[in-house]
Scaffold this active site. Structure first.
Site: not given
Ligand code: GAL
Length: 967
Positions: A428, A498
């Site tokens: 990010e 993620e």
């Molecule tokens: C993503 C980010 C993580 C964490 C997650 C939400 O956007 O890469 O670091 O913030 O969301 O828990």
């Protein structure tokens, strides 16, 4: 990066307050070029971990640097432990942690930082061991300091550095004395580097990784690069070790004795995460012997796929932040080992080191135990998204040297790990020329791995199309190559770096993701967000989260979104993930007596697993034995005949359960550890019905029906079989989960708030009729919230055969129900319930889209054990598919099966609690028997529950049979 300039040391004694370096965009000054990290060699080393003298100032320039000079009296100073974060030590005397997700906790004015800049001066006096060699030099290595440090040894300034989760070494040989060496380190919490470290986690200043003095013998090993590839066609490994200082490389098991720089090809066993063969070797120069652990493997992008040793891999991964509830990001080896062993035991095969290179010892463990690693650089500038990414350092050439320094420090440190299969530029950080420069540098230095960065939607700099939190539907489209995008992207494989946001109860829907991942070659798996809850141990709150330290900006419990609780106890989410990604599929129809076994590994055959069967009646095993399963190759299936079912003669429900365990104890699991299982139902005889053979008898304001005594006015039961029953009525409310509540920035309507707007948390119950008929007691009610026209017409119909009492609940929605219900069932209070026995799904909690791990069996737990301790209290603990349960002297059978929840507080109390310590047991145990539960989804960050898991307000009818429990 060997071109970095080593500035000449300057001496202390000046009183000028030099703090310009804090806000300087450069990576620092004085450190040696980065090189490969190794834990030990035969050269001497001295750990400088331990208690250090410590003084905290409010600003970067509050004190001059005279503390670094010999003779300084630090008598009045406090002490801290190194490695450690000062804010987690001193019982609050040294400030407090701050949690923000993406907002910078200071004004965004790069590279400037606030005047209030907690600054920790650290002092350590040390003697050299008596046998410390007199010749050669020495380096001082810092493995991690947040966020900016200036270093002096014996009064001479060595330099200063930024890049918190990266190593920095300084040459110190000439400055060392046999005794009384004074190491002084000034650490600033905020620096220009903080702009590059805006990861979603606690801001925790300090020297949080090891500090080590390393003897550097004359002709000792400098930097070295182990190139160990595998030719899957020939079965050969090719080894070449490039080294700054020439020497020899020996690998006894392979008969290798070669010069550095020489290429040797021999037959080898390859390294994979499933078969982590490592060969012990030695790199010997004239002055030093460094042990090597060599894994041969080749990673390529071929046919649009990530292939290792010629085969595509499927990542069943997690995102791992470094976390310990007492020590923050200062982890010891035992904790790192626990993480790796827990991951292996739960079938996890990959780790993304979100969002910075971990302690290097963690990667040694990944090599040894076998995990695919995406090693991510210490870079995130997410806070700039608030201003449309204006002034983003990754798109500003002034910052590029700092970015390149970070890339080089990661790659040079970690390049010799076979487990690392991809480098990630960071997280990010938007897009910009600086990222491209990093990518180019990395490709130039190491062409043997692939490049990852999620923020690069066009895949300009990357080898894999990566996304976070894409919905099932979108992932499916990507899998079918219908997603479009630039040509380069369309030709690349896809990973979800993620998904499955594991905040609180959940994540839901991961089985549905896994089905999609397995259906489409292009999709090479994903990484659940995230491994561990970052709760901080707190004397009053249990675990603290954002806001608990009075931060002016914070993001609450968004920092607690892991598959394991802060103390590393697995949460139900991890049990679910383990089942969803199990390496063997065990399926079949129990009546046919055949079980179909499929090897889901990418590389390993099934020879390392043992299988057993068990035959169960009403969840109780009545016979068991080993099951011979062929050593299937990856992807192969076989149909295996089960034995003749034992004659049980009973009328119970019967099934087979087949389990796979390691055939031998391994470093990470004992041979009784279940890795995969499947259940094959055989027979389910219909339940004997309860004949309505006795009728209600009225008298004295009470109505008696079989074992039940009811209040004649309200129609509610007072006792059943002598057991007091409190407040039995329809219930639709659950304490919203983090996924119900959703993240504020989600576009979709969030259920928790919608439910509250409708008033589902304050439903009123109006009794319209209590009818004592000939063979039934019928209670007609309407359940509805204030201010709304919608409601649920609810009829309770009680019948009895004299010994048991049957309740049938009929629910008819009235009005315009536009949202799904949280739950639908009944609730009541029981005194003196403790042990709960049930035949149904267990042992852990389950919800409609988190039920893969729920195993049909006969289970037992105390009410306290039924609770799942989510750091922020919320709906939890339901057991699925319950056929019958016994608790508090009652036996309850469901028609059909139901969801069972029991707790020592009401849903309203659970809903009101902010921390587990807010929950105080009352006199009653509150029991919910649910006909339906709303799915969980992953909307705390990502999609909500899929439509098939919605609990719609529809006409429903369900029954329970109550009787006195046997002993
Ligand atoms: C993503 C980010 C993580 C964490 C997650 C939400 O956007 O890469 O670091 O913030 O969301 O828990």
């Amino acid at each position: 990066m060997s071109s970095r300039i080593t500035a000449p040391p300057t001496t202390t004694g000046r009183t000028a307050r030099v703090t310009g370096y804090v806000e300087d965009v450069s990576p620092g000054r004085g450190a040696l070029p980065p090189r490969a990290w190794y834990a030990a060699s035969d050269a001497a080393s001295l750990s400088l971990n331990g208690r250090w003298r410590f003084r905290l100032s409010d600003t970067a320039d509050a004190e001059d640097d005279s503390f670094a000079a010999p003779g300084y009296d630090s008598g009045g100073w406090a002490e801290v432990s190194v490695p450690g974060h000062w804010v987690l030590q001193g019982d609050g005397a040294f400030g407090a942690p701050v949690y923000t997700n993406h907002l910078y906790p200071f004004p965004v004015d790069p590279p400037r930082v606030p005047d209030e800049n907690p600054t920790g001066d650290h002092l350590r006096v040390f003697d050299l061991p008596a046998d410390w060699p007199a010749d050669g030099g020495a380096v001082l290595r810092f493995d991690g300091v947040e966020s900016c440090a200036r270093v002096w040894l014996n009064g001479t300034e060595l330099g200063e550095f930024k890049g918190s989760r990266l190593p920095h070494e300084f040459a110190v040989g000439l400055l060392l004395r046999p005794a009384g060496n004074i190491l002084a380190v000034r650490v600033h919490q905020w620096s220009a580097g903080s702009y590059l470290e805006d990861q979603d986690q606690w801001w925790l200043p300090g020297i949080f990784r090891d500090v080590t003095l390393l003897h550097r013998p004359a002709d000792g090993v400098g930097d070295f690069f182990v190139h160990a590839s595998y030719d899957h066609v020939e079965g050969h490994g090719t080894l070449r070790v490039d080294a700054d200082v020439p020497g020899r490389v020996t690998v006894p098991a392979l008969g290798i004795d070669a010069a550095t720089g020489e290429t040797v090809t021999v037959p080898v066993e390859p390294w994979t995460a499933e078969t982590p063969h490592l060969y012990d070797g030695v790199l010997a120069t004239a002055g030093e012997r460094v042990p090597l652990r060599i894994g041969f493997r080749t990673v390529v992008l071929e046919d649009g796929l990530i292939k290792v040793n010629g085969r595509p891999v499927l990542f069943k991964g997690v995102n791992r932040h470094e976390w310990h509830p007492g020590h923050g990001r200062a982890l010891d080896l035992a904790t790192m080992r626990e993480d790796v062993a827990l991951m292996k035991r739960h079938n996890v095969n990959a780790v993304r080191t979100s969002h910075y290179p971990p302690h290097p010892a963690f990667l040694d463990l990944c090599d040894e135990y076998g995990l695919w690693v995406i090693d991510e650089c210490d870079l995130e500038t997410h806070g700039f998204s608030e201003q449309g990414w204006r002034d983003n350092p990754v798109d500003d050439d002034r910052w590029t040297p700092a970015l390149l320094d970070r890339a080089a420090r990661m790659v040079e440190r970690d390049k010799n790990h076979p487990s690392v299969v991809m480098w990630s530029l960071g997280n990010e950080a938007g897009t910009g020329r600086g990222l491209t420069a990093m990518a180019e540098w990395i490709r130039g230095r190491d062409g043997s791995r692939l490049l990852h960065y999620e923020g690069d939607r066009n895949c300009r700099d990357t080898d894999v199309y990566s996304r976070m939190y894409a919905s099932h539907e979108e992932v499916e489209r990507i899998g079918r190559r219908l997603d479009g995008g630039p040509r380069r992207r369309r030709e690349l494989p896809f990973v979800q770096c993620e998904y499955g946001h594991a905040m609180g109860n959940g994540p839901g829907g991961i089985a549905d993701y896994q089905r999609i991942f397995e259906e489409h070659d292009r999709i090479q798996g994903g990484f659940v967000w995230e491994w561990i809850d970052h709760g901080i141990s707190h004397p009053e709150l249990g675990y603290a989260y954002g806001g608990d330290f009075g931060e002016e900006l914070h993001d609450g419990n968004f920092v607690c979104d892991g598959l394991v609780f802060p103390d590393r106890t697995p949460s139900p989410g991890l049990a679910e993930f383990k089942k969803v990604i199990e390496p063997v599929r065990i399926e079949g129809d129990g009546r046919g007596g055949i079980v179909r076994v499929t090897n889901g590994y990418d590389f390993a055959d099934l020879s390392t697993l043992a299988f057993t069967w068990s035959y169960e009646v009403d969840g109780e095993p009545v016979a068991s034995g080993p099951l011979a399963v062929p050593a299937l190759a990856p992807g192969e299936s076989a149909e295996v005949k089960l034995p003749e079912p034992p004659a049980t003669g009973g009328t119970g429900e019967t099934q087979w359960t087949v389990r796979a365990t390691p055939s031998e104890d391994t470093v990470w699991a004992s041979k009784d550890h279940v890795l995969a299982w499947g259940q094959l139902p055989v027979s389910r005889p219909p339940r004997a019905s309860v004949a309505a053979s006795v009728g209600p008898v009225s008298g004295d304001g009470l109505i008696t029906l079989g074992p039940g005594v009811f209040d004649a006015r309200t129609g509610a039961p007072r006792t059943i079989g002598g057991v007091e029953v409190t407040g039995l009525r329809l219930d639709v409310w659950r304490a919203p989960t983090d996924n119900d509540a959703g993240a504020p920035w989600q576009d979709d309507p969030r259920l928790g708030p919608l439910w509250r707007t409708l008033g589902l948390h304050r439903m009123r119950h109006r009794t319209d009729a209590v009818e004592a008929g000939e063979d039934a007691l019928t209670v007609r009610t309407r359940v509805a919230p204030a201010g709304r026209e919608l409601g649920l017409g609810t009829v309770y119909r009680w019948t009895s055969d004299g010994s048991a009492l049957r309740l049938t609940v009929s629910v008819t929605p009235e009005g315009d129900w536009t949202v799904p219900l949280p739950r639908l069932g009944i609730r009541f209070g029981l005194p003196a319930a403790d042990v709960v026995r049930w035949f149904g799904g267990g042992p852990g909690e389950a919800y409609p889209d988190t039920r893969a791990a729920s195993m049909l069996g006969a289970w037992r737990a105390t009410v306290d054990e039924l609770q799942t301790p989510y750091v922020r209290p919320q709906e939890n603990g339901a057991r699925a598919d319950v056929r019958r349960a016994e608790l508090g002297g009652l036996r309850i059978e469901g028609e059909p099966e139901f969801w069972l929840t029991a707790r020592r507080w009401t849903t309203e109390q659970l809903d009101a609690a902010d921390h587990l310590t807010d929950l105080r047991p009352g006199d009653l145990v509150w029991v919910n028997l649910d006909h339906g539960q709303m799915g969980i989804g992953s909307q705390s960050c990502g999609p909500g529950a899929l439509p098939q898991y919605h609990l719609r307000a529809r006409p429903a009818e369900f029954s329970f049979v109550f009787s006195a429990a046997g002993d």
